[in-house]
Write a protein that holds these residues in place. Structure first.
Motif, PDB file in Angstrom:
ATOM      1  N   ALA A   5       0.776  -0.816  -0.146  1.00 57.98           N
ATOM      2  CA  ALA A   5       0.060   0.128   0.250  1.00 57.98           C
ATOM      3  C   ALA A   5       0.497   1.264  -0.056  1.00 57.98           C
ATOM      4  N   ASP A   6       1.899   1.183   0.502  1.00 59.64           N
ATOM      5  CA  ASP A   6       2.772   2.436   0.924  1.00 59.64           C
ATOM      6  C   ASP A   6       3.647   2.723  -0.460  1.00 59.64           C
ATOM      7  N   GLN A   7       3.288   1.418  -1.352  1.00 59.45           N
ATOM      8  CA  GLN A   7       3.702   2.265  -2.731  1.00 59.45           C
ATOM      9  C   GLN A   7       2.790   1.916  -3.667  1.00 59.45           C
ATOM     10  N   GLY A   8       2.034   2.094  -2.974  1.00 52.53           N
ATOM     11  CA  GLY A   8       0.535   2.076  -4.397  1.00 52.53           C
ATOM     12  C   GLY A   8      -0.370   1.671  -4.870  1.00 52.53           C
ATOM     13  N   ASP A   9       0.158   0.104  -4.534  1.00 56.95           N
ATOM     14  CA  ASP A   9      -0.479  -0.919  -5.053  1.00 56.95           C
ATOM     15  C   ASP A   9      -1.297  -2.235  -4.376  1.00 56.95           C
ATOM     16  N   TYR A  10      -2.282  -1.144  -4.225  1.00 55.33           N
ATOM     17  CA  TYR A  10      -3.775  -1.386  -3.628  1.00 55.33           C
ATOM     18  C   TYR A  10      -4.557  -3.254  -3.834  1.00 55.33           C
ATOM     19  N   PRO A  11      -4.510  -3.386  -4.877  1.00 50.94           N
ATOM     20  CA  PRO A  11      -4.893  -4.806  -5.366  1.00 50.94           C
ATOM     21  C   PRO A  11      -3.459  -5.900  -4.618  1.00 50.94           C
ATOM     22  N   GLN A  12      -2.486  -5.162  -5.289  1.00 50.60           N
ATOM     23  CA  GLN A  12      -1.188  -6.224  -3.812  1.00 50.60           C
ATOM     24  C   GLN A  12      -1.566  -5.880  -2.147  1.00 50.60           C
ATOM     25  N   ALA A  13      -2.333  -5.261  -2.254  1.00 46.90           N
ATOM     26  CA  ALA A  13      -2.451  -5.124  -0.359  1.00 46.90           C
ATOM     27  C   ALA A  13      -3.018  -5.979   0.077  1.00 46.90           C
ATOM     28  N   PHE A  14      -4.285  -6.030  -0.889  1.00 52.13           N
ATOM     29  CA  PHE A  14      -5.911  -6.797  -0.204  1.00 52.13           C
ATOM     30  C   PHE A  14      -5.661  -7.551  -0.546  1.00 52.13           C
ATOM     31  N   MET A  15      -4.778  -8.370  -1.681  1.00 56.45           N
ATOM     32  CA  MET A  15      -4.525  -9.477  -1.831  1.00 56.45           C
ATOM     33  C   MET A  15      -3.653 -10.009  -0.263  1.00 56.45           C
ATOM     34  N   ARG A  16      -2.902  -9.245  -0.198  1.00 59.25           N
ATOM     35  CA  ARG A  16      -1.833 -10.046   1.239  1.00 59.25           C
ATOM     36  C   ARG A  16      -3.331 -10.296   2.122  1.00 59.25           C
ATOM     37  N   LEU A  17      -3.949  -9.851   2.397  1.00 49.88           N
ATOM     38  CA  LEU A  17      -5.215 -10.215   3.426  1.00 49.88           C
ATOM     39  C   LEU A  17      -5.279 -10.758   3.674  1.00 49.88           C
ATOM     40  N   ARG A  18      -5.869 -11.500   2.067  1.00 50.16           N
ATOM     41  CA  ARG A  18      -6.912 -12.723   1.813  1.00 50.16           C
ATOM     42  C   ARG A  18      -6.389 -13.383   1.721  1.00 50.16           C
ATOM     43  N   ASP A  19      -4.773 -13.870   1.453  1.00 50.86           N
ATOM     44  CA  ASP A  19      -3.986 -14.463   1.947  1.00 50.86           C
ATOM     45  C   ASP A  19      -4.428 -15.139   2.523  1.00 50.86           C
ATOM     46  N   ALA A  20      -4.221 -14.082   4.217  1.00 50.75           N
ATOM     47  CA  ALA A  20      -3.960 -14.421   5.503  1.00 50.75           C
ATOM     48  C   ALA A  20      -5.515 -14.671   6.450  1.00 50.75           C
ATOM     49  N   GLU A  21      -6.257 -13.754   5.610  1.00 47.63           N
ATOM     50  CA  GLU A  21      -7.642 -14.445   6.363  1.00 47.63           C
ATOM     51  C   GLU A  21      -7.801 -15.855   5.784  1.00 47.63           C
ATOM     52  N   ARG A  22      -8.065 -15.998   4.130  1.00 46.85           N
ATOM     53  CA  ARG A  22      -8.182 -17.920   3.694  1.00 46.85           C
ATOM     54  C   ARG A  22      -6.968 -18.286   4.818  1.00 46.85           C
ATOM     55  N   LEU A  23      -5.850 -18.289   5.034  1.00 49.00           N
ATOM     56  CA  LEU A  23      -5.043 -18.669   6.054  1.00 49.00           C
ATOM     57  C   LEU A  23      -5.585 -18.767   7.280  1.00 49.00           C
ATOM     58  N   MET A  24      -5.838 -18.019   7.784  1.00 47.64           N
ATOM     59  CA  MET A  24      -6.432 -18.750   9.045  1.00 47.64           C
ATOM     60  C   MET A  24      -7.698 -19.332   9.280  1.00 47.64           C
ATOM     61  N   GLN A  25      -8.178 -19.458   7.794  1.00 50.79           N
ATOM     62  CA  GLN A  25      -9.991 -20.162   8.275  1.00 50.79           C
ATOM     63  C   GLN A  25      -9.692 -21.803   8.286  1.00 50.79           C
ATOM     64  N   GLN A  26      -7.968 -21.762   6.784  1.00 51.36           N
ATOM     65  CA  GLN A  26      -7.838 -22.918   6.551  1.00 51.36           C
ATOM     66  C   GLN A  26      -7.387 -23.683   7.987  1.00 51.36           C
TER      67      GLN A  26
END
Length: 848
Positions: free
Chosen positions: A600-621
């Motif tokens: 997000a600091d580099q303005g790459d918000y698609p990648q930023a939100f992708m990493r948040l989804r990765d975190a949520e997926r792993l927590m649920q798994q």
């Protein structure tokens, strides 16, 4: 990979590089710069030795004669070798004496490159090579690529400064080098994919190439699961085909062991033979290397070992059973436990747990092994001793499986009543310590505190590990309440106890709490120095405390991020993420969060939100309750939405999550996010202010500011001051905005909180209040072509030839903010290019 091409001016063919070749200038440059006469490249198969020699060969000086001698690992007699060497050098004589004479009197600059020298011991040939190296002319440079280190007088060459040796470990591709192969992917995705390939292959060149050849989508976040038939075929031709059946079988056994030495090999393969086979495999370059730098233990290189263990092994159980016997006899309890599980000897595995302590949980893979045993034999484990139930409970709490941990804690009642009242008090106190941690991690602060305090009252001095856990829990609760003085006092008491008991692991665990306290007080540099010292101390541990090192890396990543050191932060977050993934630590969440914030600091918000989804997926798994991760994920998501100018999404999410932390039945924040609740409240006020849906936002922020000041939480205080400046600016209270900005910036500079300034300037760019990001608020006119002070600074640097990244570094703002300012400059000046903007501004007198 190399091929051969004909060179009319050479005595033989010369190699050419494959179309898939990846240059390694760090290695090639070091070899070419070295003035030594002998350059030895010794590494196992598939390490890229031939490609490296070829890369150097193609950069040979114009006046240099290059002789390429490919031996393909063949076992040659001295006579055969002389004939090949003479032919490569264009000599007419090929007997030993004449050849040595010609080598000694050589006057023209000559490179002799011997590729894939004899793979199996040939004493006569090694002795002749030694003589050639000793007598050859200084004009002659030897380049030797080999899997086996020939038996030559290397110490003499080294002392004469005539030898440069490039060992196998340095030939591994780095993560950045792998990313260069993935140029077809966006940079952020290429870096992420390269990280996963590097983790799986360890940079082994052949392994990287095989992984890239797999028919899988590396843009996905899960590692490919299909069998690597190419790897098995490769090993069959490059390794097993040259080994005797006994050596090949021995290698297959060793690759499945975490570590081994001569004594274990004798136990497995027979007294005398086993140790000799091990040394032979090591001599032949069969991927055997020191285990964690130990002088006594060896291992098959870890990436190859991991790949091989995925393959079915029908004979595995019996070998694992024999290895378990040896490890148990030597009191290597964790290795014995792992081998018992692999042998499916679950009763033996359970019996070995009596030798485990809480400190074993921090060693690599211990939690994973305990969880595997619990899944296989859960009921049997709960019928064991109280110590065993407690150990399994601790592993479940560590991994975030709170429901299963609660069931285990309930089983402690099976052991009541014990033989004496004193023993009963100790058992109850241990139950309270674990129940307290369960409640603490679930967010029930008051109940957890009561259990911790009662346990501390009753635990005996012998139960010091349980006492330390209770003290750590009380320290974290004091930090969450903002009582930094109480947290410091409890933490010092716990540290004194850990040091008195000589427990380095517990000391490191408690110092993590101390570092969190220092961070709250704004002492980021002290916290970083403390954690760096911890890493150095833990580096001497026989068993690597993977999970603990992972948590330390994540904390160091957070500190580096706050100080604006993005590159260091990225390295720490990746290390912490890898370690926590391997050890099943629920703190892996914060590795994903850190990477999202960097994107997000580099303005790459698609990648930023992708990493948040990765975190949520792993927590649920991993079946981790959402109370562990939901709040902080929504808080970070809301930060991103505000940075994108989407306050309505932030307000909705923050309002929803704040209900869990306010009112009846409120929960505490997770221990790793001390500022979560006040930060959520601050973000909610900002979102409502931007939407024009709030009343008295400055007073609400002032209340939060007074709480932060009373607790001496410096970082939070600075953040709130800058937020108050933003709110005042939105409300057109320019004087108050200026005062809050000055105070916030003073704290930012004093405590090196560079990222706060970057976020503040981002907010200014998003809401269109350029004056927010300036130390002196502009009083200029409102004409379309007028530039704010910050925009004038950016334009001046553009005129000086600075790139966007250089402008970001010079002005202490993010790259995303620079791009926003550039877009505004172009719009105000009515231009589309940087050069036109500079010319237009000079014409209007806006810059010199």
């Amino acid at each position: 990979m190399t091929a051969m091409t004909h060179a009319p001016d050479r005595a033989d063919f010369l190699p050419r590089l494959s179309s898939h070749h990846l240059a390694r200038p760090r290695l090639c440059g070091a070899l070419l710069e070295s003035a030594t006469r002998v350059k030895l490249v010794c590494a196992p198969a598939g390490s890229g030795k031939t490609a490296l020699l070829t890369e150097c060969l193609l950069q040979a000086p114009v006046n240099c004669t290059v002789c390429w001698l490919p031996l393909a690992g063949s076992s040659l007699s001295v006579g055969e070798f002389c004939e090949r060497l003479a032919h490569a050098m264009g000599l007419t004589v090929a007997d030993e004496t004449s050849l040595l004479y010609e080598l000694a009197r050589r006057t023209s600059t000559t490179w002799v490159l011997i590729d894939d020298y004899c793979r199996y011991p040939e004493p006569a040939l090694d002795a002749f090579l030694d003589r050639m190296l000793a007598v050859s002319s200084p004009a002659l440079t030897w380049w030797i690529g080999t899997r086996r280190r020939p038996s030559c007088n290397w110490p003499r060459l080294l002392l004469d400064d005539a030898l440069y040796e490039c060992e196998g470990a340095v030939l591994a591709l780095t993560r950045d080098e792998i990313a260069q192969v993935l140029r077809h992917l966006p940079p952020a995705q290429a870096d992420s994919v390269a990280g996963r390939i590097f983790q799986r292959s360890g940079g082994w060149c052949a392994g990287v190439r095989m992984l890239l050849m797999q028919k899988c989508d590396w843009s996905q976040k899960t590692l490919p699961q299909q069998r690597m038939d190419t790897l098995l075929d490769y090993l069959q031709h490059e390794l097993f085909s040259g080994l005797s059946p006994e050596l090949a079988e021995a290698w297959r056994v060793l690759v499945h062991l975490p570590r081994f030495n001569a004594s274990l090999c004798d136990h497995l393969f027979g007294a005398g033979d086993g140790a000799q086979w091990m040394r032979t495999l090591q001599t032949l370059g069969c991927f055997i290397e020191p285990w964690q730098g130990s002088p006594d233990w060896l291992q098959v290189c870890a990436p190859l070992s991991r790949l091989m263990r995925d393959e079915p092994w029908s004979a595995g159980r019996s070998w694992h059973r024999r290895a378990c016997q040896w490890f148990a006899a030597g009191q290597h309890w964790k290795c014995a436990f792992e081998q018992a599980l692999l042998a499916e000897e679950y009763e033996v595995a359970v019996s070995l747990l009596q030798h485990f302590s809480f400190e074993h949980l921090f060693e690599e893979q211990t939690v994973v092994l305990l969880l595997r045993l619990y899944e296989q034999r859960g009921e049997e484990l709960l019928l064991g001793s109280a110590q065993l139930v407690g150990l399994i409970t601790a592993a479940l709490l560590f991994a975030g499986r709170f429901a299963q941990a609660a069931d285990c804690i309930g089983q402690l009642s099976r052991f009541l009543p014990p033989p004496s009242a004193g023993q009963q008090r100790q058992l109850i106190a241990r139950w309270q310590a674990q129940q307290g941690w369960l409640l603490h991690l679930q967010g029930h602060m008051d109940e957890a505190r009561e259990h911790f305090e009662q346990a501390l009252n009753d635990l005996s001095p012998q139960a010091w590990t349980a006492r330390l856990l209770c003290l750590s829990g009380r320290t974290q609760q004091a930090l969450l309440c903002g009582d930094l003085e109480l947290a410091h006092s409890i933490n010092r008491e716990a540290l004194c106890l850990a040091r008195a008991e000589g427990s380095l692991l517990f000391e490191a665990l408690l110092e993590l709490d101390h570092a969190q306290l220092l961070e709250q007080r704004g002492a980021s540099a002290r916290a970083e120095a403390l954690l760096a010292d911890l890493c150095e101390m833990l580096g001497s541990s026989v068993e690597r405390p993977t999970s603990l090192l992972g948590r330390i890396a994540l904390r160091r990543g957070r500190l580096a991020l706050s100080m604006g050191q993005q590159d260091r932060a990225a390295g720490f977050f990746q290390q912490g993420l890898d370690d926590c993934l391997r050890s099943f630590d629920k703190r892996v969440l914060y590795g994903f969060l850190g990477q999202a914030q960097l994107a997000a600091d580099q303005g790459d918000y698609p990648q930023a939100f992708m990493r948040l989804r990765d975190a949520e997926r792993l927590m649920q798994q991993r079946q981790i309750p959402d109370t562990v991760y939901r709040g902080v994920l929504l808080q970070v998501s809301s930060e991103f939405w505000l940075q994108q100018g989407r306050p309505e999404l932030a307000r909705e999410a923050l309002t929803r999550v704040l209900r869990h932390y306010r009112g009846p039945g409120a929960r505490q924040a997770p221990p790793a996010t001390l500022e979560l609740i006040p930060r959520i409240e601050c973000l909610l006020i900002l979102a409502e202010t931007r939407l024009g849906q709030t009343q008295q936002p400055v007073l609400r922020l002032q209340s939060l500011l007074e709480q932060a000041r009373s607790c001496r939480m410096i970082v939070l205080e600075a953040e709130l001051l800058l937020a108050m400046s933003e709110v005042a600016s939105i409300l057109s209270d320019r004087e108050s905005a200026r005062q809050y900005s000055d105070k916030g910036r003073m704290l930012v500079r004093q405590f090196n909180l560079r990222r706060l300034l970057m976020k503040f300037d981002d907010a200014a760019a998003v809401i269109g209040s350029e004056s927010l990001s300036e130390q002196q608020f502009s009083e200029g006119g409102e004409s379309e072509s007028s530039l704010s002070l910050r925009e004038s600074q950016v334009l001046g640097l553009i005129a000086a030839g600075s790139s966007n990244q250089q402008i970001a570094d010079k002005l202490f703002i993010s790259l995303h903010t620079v791009k926003t300012h550039v877009r505004r400059i172009h719009a105000k000046l009515g231009v589309e290019r940087r050069t036109h903007a500079v010319a237009r501004a000079r014409m209007l007198g806006l810059c010199c």
